[in-house]
Motif scaffolding. Sequence first.
Motif, short mmCIF file in Angstrom:
data_model
loop_
_atom_site.label_atom_id
_atom_site.label_comp_id
_atom_site.label_asym_id
_atom_site.label_seq_id
_atom_site.Cartn_x
_atom_site.Cartn_y
_atom_site.Cartn_z
N ALA A 183 92.62 65.74 61.51
CA ALA A 183 93.80 65.31 61.50
C ALA A 183 94.43 65.72 60.42
CB ALA A 183 93.55 63.58 61.18
N PRO A 184 95.91 66.13 60.35
CA PRO A 184 96.58 66.79 59.60
C PRO A 184 97.39 65.67 58.52
CG PRO A 184 98.08 66.32 61.53
CD PRO A 184 96.60 65.66 61.82
N ASP A 185 96.40 64.87 57.82
CA ASP A 185 96.66 63.98 56.90
C ASP A 185 96.38 64.15 55.56
OD1 ASP A 185 94.15 63.58 57.05
OD2 ASP A 185 94.34 61.71 58.22
N GLY A 186 95.93 65.27 55.11
CA GLY A 186 95.49 65.71 53.68
C GLY A 186 93.97 65.15 53.39
N TYR A 187 93.42 64.37 54.47
CA TYR A 187 92.17 64.01 54.04
C TYR A 187 90.81 64.99 54.35
CZ TYR A 187 94.55 59.73 52.40
OH TYR A 187 95.28 59.07 51.77
N THR A 188 91.26 65.95 55.01
CA THR A 188 90.18 66.87 55.28
C THR A 188 90.47 68.27 54.55
OG1 THR A 188 89.45 65.65 57.19
CG2 THR A 188 88.65 67.99 57.02
N ILE A 189 90.20 68.91 53.75
CA ILE A 189 90.68 69.94 53.02
C ILE A 189 89.49 71.16 53.01
CG2 ILE A 189 91.35 71.01 50.92
CD1 ILE A 189 92.23 68.26 50.08
N LEU A 190 89.60 72.44 53.31
CA LEU A 190 88.76 73.58 53.57
C LEU A 190 88.87 74.29 51.98
CD1 LEU A 190 86.88 75.28 55.18
CD2 LEU A 190 88.96 77.06 55.29
N ALA A 191 87.55 74.34 51.52
CA ALA A 191 87.39 75.20 50.55
C ALA A 191 86.78 76.45 50.82
CB ALA A 191 86.63 74.44 49.22
N GLY A 192 87.65 77.41 51.24
CA GLY A 192 87.08 78.75 51.99
C GLY A 192 87.33 80.01 51.16
N ALA A 193 86.86 81.00 51.74
CA ALA A 193 86.80 82.35 51.05
C ALA A 193 87.70 83.36 51.82
CB ALA A 193 85.69 82.71 50.44
N ASP A 194 87.59 84.66 51.60
CA ASP A 194 88.11 85.62 52.12
C ASP A 194 87.85 85.78 53.68
OD1 ASP A 194 87.35 86.27 49.44
OD2 ASP A 194 88.22 88.29 49.85
N PRO A 195 86.68 85.41 54.23
CA PRO A 195 86.46 85.47 55.60
C PRO A 195 87.67 84.59 56.57
CG PRO A 195 84.14 85.45 54.66
CD PRO A 195 85.51 85.08 53.34
N THR A 196 87.71 83.22 56.08
CA THR A 196 88.53 82.54 56.86
C THR A 196 90.14 82.69 56.55
OG1 THR A 196 87.26 80.47 56.60
CG2 THR A 196 89.54 80.17 56.73
N PHE A 197 90.55 83.30 55.18
CA PHE A 197 91.68 83.73 55.13
C PHE A 197 92.13 85.07 55.28
CE2 PHE A 197 91.08 80.32 52.08
CZ PHE A 197 91.95 79.32 52.51
N ALA A 198 91.49 86.07 55.42
CA ALA A 198 91.81 87.43 55.64
C ALA A 198 90.79 88.16 56.60
CB ALA A 198 91.52 88.14 54.31
N THR A 199 89.65 88.20 56.73
CA THR A 199 88.62 89.07 57.30
C THR A 199 88.29 88.79 58.84
OG1 THR A 199 86.84 88.49 56.35
CG2 THR A 199 87.89 89.97 55.21
N ASN A 200 87.87 87.44 59.06
CA ASN A 200 87.43 87.12 60.16
C ASN A 200 88.48 87.63 61.43
OD1 ASN A 200 85.00 86.09 59.24
ND2 ASN A 200 85.56 84.01 59.55
N GLN A 201 89.66 87.57 61.20
CA GLN A 201 90.59 87.91 62.33
C GLN A 201 90.30 89.33 62.77
OE1 GLN A 201 94.85 87.61 60.71
NE2 GLN A 201 93.68 87.06 58.80
#
Length: 333
Positions: A92-110
């Motif tokens: 749900a887009p309500d701010g109560y679930t936040i990802l603390a991720g790294a490079d794979p999610t933000f840059a490399t996995n795609q």
Amino acid sequence: MKKFSIPVLRARTLLLAGFTAAGALAGSHALAQAYPTKPVKLVVPYPAGGPVDGVARGLADRLAKIWNVPIIVDNRAGANEVIAADIVAKSAPDGYTILAGADPTFATNQYLFKKLPYNPRTDLIPVSRVAFVNMALVVNGNFPANTMKEFVSVVRANPGKYNYSAGSGTAAHVHFDAFLRQQKLDMTHISYRGVAPALQDLLTGQIHATIGGITTAKPHLASGKLKLLAINGSKRAKSLPDVPTFAEAGFPNTEAYFYVGLAVPKGTPKAIVDAIASANSKAVSDPTFAGKTLEPFAYDALSETPAEFEAFLVEDRAKAEKKIRDAGASLDQ
């Protein structure tokens, strides 16, 4: 019957639109003022005990004090962060679930997967980076090299003899592969599912080298079981004053880093996104957080607006795409 003229209708329409926009702005502001009112879940894509988990737990502790609500760290390891990122993207887009991720999610996995269960560019909103992790070249204590130049010389004289550990597609893998190609060295890559088994084999000498954060390596330096040859960064780490940077060691074009960043599902109100970024800024500027969670492991605190994080990602994704394509790396089965 009297009819409204077009100018009157237009004026009333504009007036109504103005009231609607003002109401939406006021509602958004009120939403941010109230947030959060219940426990917040921080989803971490790795098992407990690793560097990303350590940063996330330190951040969770500070956010709990800032927001006065419980922060639940939810470890969802696997698939190079895809499992955790997908959970958050579909939350749900309500701010109560936040990802603390790294490079794979933000840059490399795609670039490593032909298909992902979510779109990393549109299904997740970048909030802010939390920490920049300067990685080091670590070798087994018995490896016959004590400097970067000696390491290159030994490996070059023995093509194919030595190996290195890194999870496939991770920042460590991408950076080590780029270093080997840059120096025209031949080493065998051994993939591990987690830091713990890789560290165990590095300590026993079954693995000769790795590039990684120093969280798990540091306890073994004093005994000589592991050696740090150089570390990323523009200056030496406070906690490792005797370890040169890659540039000081004679390799100014070598880089090895990853970052920990926050993201929320698309559709999350901007006011809440900004509120999370603001809370992160307060958390990372706290001396307790920096002194306990970051500085001992050569991590740098980061505080960005969502727009600044997004601007960083434009450049970082371009660099990641080139490195992965040059390496021919893929995580597709």
